[in-house]
Design an enzyme around this catalytic site. Sequence first.
Site, short mmCIF file in Angstrom:
data_model
loop_
_atom_site.label_atom_id
_atom_site.label_comp_id
_atom_site.label_asym_id
_atom_site.label_seq_id
_atom_site.Cartn_x
_atom_site.Cartn_y
_atom_site.Cartn_z
N HIS A 22 0.83 -1.21 0.00
CA HIS A 22 0.00 0.00 0.00
C HIS A 22 0.87 1.26 0.00
CE1 HIS A 22 0.96 0.84 4.21
NE2 HIS A 22 0.79 -0.46 4.44
N ARG A 71 -6.16 1.13 3.67
CA ARG A 71 -4.95 1.56 2.97
C ARG A 71 -4.59 0.64 1.80
NH1 ARG A 71 -3.66 -0.22 8.19
NH2 ARG A 71 -1.90 -1.69 8.48
N GLU A 95 -2.02 -7.02 7.58
CA GLU A 95 -0.69 -6.90 8.16
C GLU A 95 -0.60 -7.72 9.44
OE1 GLU A 95 2.39 -6.82 8.12
OE2 GLU A 95 2.83 -4.73 7.57
#
EC number: 3.1.3.73
Length: 215
Positions: A22, A71, A95
């Site tokens: 991102h 994001r 993540e």
Amino acid sequence: MRLRALAAKGLLTATRLYLVRHGQVADGCTDVYNGHNDVDLSLAGVRQCQALAEYLQDVQLAGIYSSDLTRTRRGAEMICRGRNLEVEVCPEFRELNFGIWEGLSFQEIMERHPSELRQRFNDLANFRIAGGESLTDMQTRVIPRLEELLARHAGQALLIVAHAGVNRVILSQAMGLSLHRVFHLDQAYAGLNIIDYYPDLAVVRLLNGIFYPSS
């Protein structure tokens, strides 16, 4: 002989993965560990993703995927524009969950959790942050989903917009690297990696390519 047999069966056509991180996040200059926190892109991050989308505009893609965090979704949506595709969201590509470290800077982690930070450095692959995950935990959720998508798009090209940690895990597997060495692989904001998957090996064609001005 094995390669000739595979070629005769049409099995040497690679499945190409365009793997993207991102763009810069809204707090991207503060060294914060966001993890599962759902932060948006900064204006610079939007421009980075737009530049990458322009670079990829002539690439034929059979599927575009992202994690379920804002994001990554925004970047994937920019790349989707003008294509007859929709972004498919995959929570497995989130993540690393940094647990009690989420929202803290590295300096704050050093000050508040020095013992745990030392433990992580001593066993990078397996240390599990309190309330969060280890890199091995993340690998366990990321790789099966990746393999599913590679099988779905066998012989085609697909794109995934994910996160630095997720990308490093995917690249480490492709390159046969231990998770203890993931931080040897840089992943810049809106950086592009290209991996070709063959039946018996993966070939990294591009690592951390950047297609926007550095200033």
